[in-house]
Design a protein around this motif. Structure first.
Motif, PDB file in Angstrom:
ATOM      1  N   ALA A 155       1.058  -0.986  -0.036  1.00  0.00           N
ATOM      2  CA  ALA A 155      -0.400   0.123   0.106  1.00  0.00           C
ATOM      3  C   ALA A 155       0.826   0.965  -0.305  1.00  0.00           C
ATOM      4  O   ALA A 155      -0.068   2.502  -0.690  1.00  0.00           O
ATOM      5  N   LEU A 156       1.797   1.545   0.409  1.00  0.00           N
ATOM      6  CA  LEU A 156       2.637   2.194   0.383  1.00  0.00           C
ATOM      7  C   LEU A 156       3.593   2.200  -1.264  1.00  0.00           C
ATOM      8  O   LEU A 156       4.533   3.544  -0.556  1.00  0.00           O
ATOM      9  N   THR A 157       3.665   2.097  -1.792  1.00  0.00           N
ATOM     10  CA  THR A 157       4.027   1.521  -2.861  1.00  0.00           C
ATOM     11  C   THR A 157       4.417   2.488  -3.485  1.00  0.00           C
ATOM     12  O   THR A 157       5.760   3.472  -3.685  1.00  0.00           O
ATOM     13  N   PRO A 158       4.025   3.396  -3.429  1.00  0.00           N
ATOM     14  CA  PRO A 158       3.574   4.641  -4.513  1.00  0.00           C
ATOM     15  C   PRO A 158       4.465   5.916  -3.405  1.00  0.00           C
ATOM     16  O   PRO A 158       5.347   6.737  -4.225  1.00  0.00           O
ATOM     17  N   LEU A 159       4.633   5.683  -2.141  1.00  0.00           N
ATOM     18  CA  LEU A 159       4.970   6.604  -1.710  1.00  0.00           C
ATOM     19  C   LEU A 159       6.882   6.327  -1.983  1.00  0.00           C
ATOM     20  O   LEU A 159       7.490   6.839  -1.872  1.00  0.00           O
ATOM     21  N   CYS A 160       7.508   4.929  -1.357  1.00  0.00           N
ATOM     22  CA  CYS A 160       8.178   4.328  -1.607  1.00  0.00           C
ATOM     23  C   CYS A 160       9.188   4.521  -3.097  1.00  0.00           C
ATOM     24  O   CYS A 160      10.273   5.134  -3.120  1.00  0.00           O
ATOM     25  N   VAL A 161       8.248   4.802  -4.067  1.00  0.00           N
ATOM     26  CA  VAL A 161       8.414   4.852  -5.398  1.00  0.00           C
ATOM     27  C   VAL A 161       8.992   6.494  -5.815  1.00  0.00           C
ATOM     28  O   VAL A 161      10.003   6.338  -6.230  1.00  0.00           O
ATOM     29  N   ARG A 162       8.142   7.299  -5.187  1.00  0.00           N
ATOM     30  CA  ARG A 162       8.767   8.494  -4.815  1.00  0.00           C
ATOM     31  C   ARG A 162       9.954   8.531  -4.685  1.00  0.00           C
ATOM     32  O   ARG A 162      10.687   9.889  -4.583  1.00  0.00           O
ATOM     33  N   ALA A 163      10.096   8.569  -3.656  1.00  0.00           N
ATOM     34  CA  ALA A 163      11.132   8.282  -1.947  1.00  0.00           C
ATOM     35  C   ALA A 163      12.502   8.122  -2.844  1.00  0.00           C
ATOM     36  O   ALA A 163      13.536   8.843  -2.500  1.00  0.00           O
TER      37      ALA A 163
END
Length: 398
Positions: A155-163
């Motif tokens: 679920a946190l993938t979008p944030l991980c990709v952005r980081a």
């Protein structure tokens, strides 16, 4: 067999990253292997099974757990695959996430619902003691915590990709720092004044660390220089924590031990994950060349297609042998104190039996991984209710 190899090879897209699939398969197979090797049973006077571990008697076997603790690689590959999938998604982020979470949830719901039916059958139909049922339930639930953490990481993938796009490999550093701070508080000079629940803070950052590294790898931000840094730095930190700071040597929980590295993950787990991640990136090209051979590639495909089945049902496969054996008393390598070399040798002989049982169970249980298109709302609600009841019993809430 030749025809099967040919069909699998012809069905593999040219762009498929065989090395990443190979790493996932190795990480997956290490989970049942570790549980089957390091998990034993004792038999109480009333014939009930209780969990035991050979590590209690053979502390020198702890390095085996370093090899078999491959969840770091699994999260690394998961982050890598999720980053690529997220980038290639055709629909909305919500639709992409819903599809991936459903693939994780269906098998978990299935195994819990089946065990909810099995428990009364074992107890009332076959006379299994309640303690045996609790032991079995604990083992079945044991690997499922991973699915919950993995779902949150997904679920946190979008944030991980952005980081990853902004910080590259260094995006995982704050997660490492967070675990280090919590470990200092719970094991340092102020340990007596720290509440026990604080250790739970390590659960998400502890496993998200490798997932974030995988997302950075998927975004092309982890090169060979970074990989060498992870390998050497992780190994150095691992040795320091073990030799200087007195961390437990075992990467899995040992009955009777006050400290554990895995539940929740300690800094030692992250050090191992860093070293494993660095090694995985460095070996990627060589592994990819090996898996061009159809005879090596086919097993990787089969394991990956049944990933959740292996994860959810491998403990059931071991219990399928242990529970019936308990009615006959102690059985070498299966039921009885795991405190001798003879037990270890006998347990090695049991591994093919467990694997065969998993193959038989998986033939039917794999249906839970597919979309439940033929299952109506009433059946889904019943499965959910059964799964919830099993969870209440397994977690000791009822």
């Amino acid at each position: 067999m030749s025809g099967l190899l040919t069909r699998i090879e012809s069905a593999t897209p040219a762009h498929r990253d065989r090395a990443v699939d190979g790493l996932r398969a190795l990480a997956l197979l290490a989970v049942p292997t570790g549980h089957w090797l390091l998990g034993g049973f004792t038999l109480s006077a009333d014939g009930a099974l209780h969990n035991a571990s050979p590590l209690s008697a053979f502390a020198d076997l702890s390095p085996v757990s370093w090899v078999l603790q491959t969840l770091g690689i699994f999260f690394l590959v998961g982050g890598y695959a999720s980053a690529l999938s997220y980038r290639r998604r055709a629909g909305s982020t919500r639709a992409w996430l819903g599809g991936r979470l459903a693939r994780l949830g269906r098998p978990v719901l299935g195994v819990c619902a089946v065990w909810a039916v099995l428990l009364p059958v074992l107890h009332h139909g076959l006379g299994a003691p309640v303690d045996t049922l609790r032991t079995a339930s604990t083992l079945v639930v044991q690997p499922l915590w991973f699915v919950g953490v993995y779902a949150v990481a997904t679920a946190l993938t979008p944030l991980c990709v952005r980081a990853a796009r902004r910080l590259g490999c260094w995006a995982a550093a704050p997660l490492l720092g967070s675990v280090a701070v919590v470990d200092f508080l719970r094991y340092g000079p102020y340990a007596d004044s720290v509440p026990g629940w604080l250790s739970l803070v390590n659960v998400l950052p502890g496993w998200l660390f490798a997932y974030q590294l995988g997302a950075s790898w998927g975004e092309g931000r982890v090169g060979r220089r970074h990989a060498w840094g992870l390998l050497v730095g992780g190994a150095a930190l691992f040795a320091t924590l073990l030799l200087v700071f007195g961390y437990p040597a075992s990467m899995v929980g040992v009955p009777g031990e006050a400290r554990t590295n895995s539940h929740p993950p300690s800094l030692l787990v992250l050090a191992l994950a860093a070293a494993q991640s660095g090694a995985a990136v460095l070996l990627r090209e060589r592994l990819g060349r090996l898996l061009v051979r159809p005879v090596l590639w086919a097993p990787v495909v089969v394991v990956n297609l049944s990933a959740m089945t292996v994860l959810c049902w491998h403990q059931t496969a071991m219990l399928a042998a242990a529970v019936p054996a308990s009615y006959a008393g102690e059985v070498a390598g299966l039921v009885g104190a795991p405190d001798s070399v003879g037990w270890i040798l006998a347990r090695l002989a049991w591994l093919p039996v467990f694997a065969g049982a998993l193959l038989v169970i998986g033939r039917y249980a794999r249906a839970f991984e597919s979309p439940w298109t033929g299952t109506g709302p009433a059946r889904r609600a019943l499965a959910g209710l059964l799964a919830a009841g099993f969870a209440v019993f397994a977690l000791g809430l009822g």
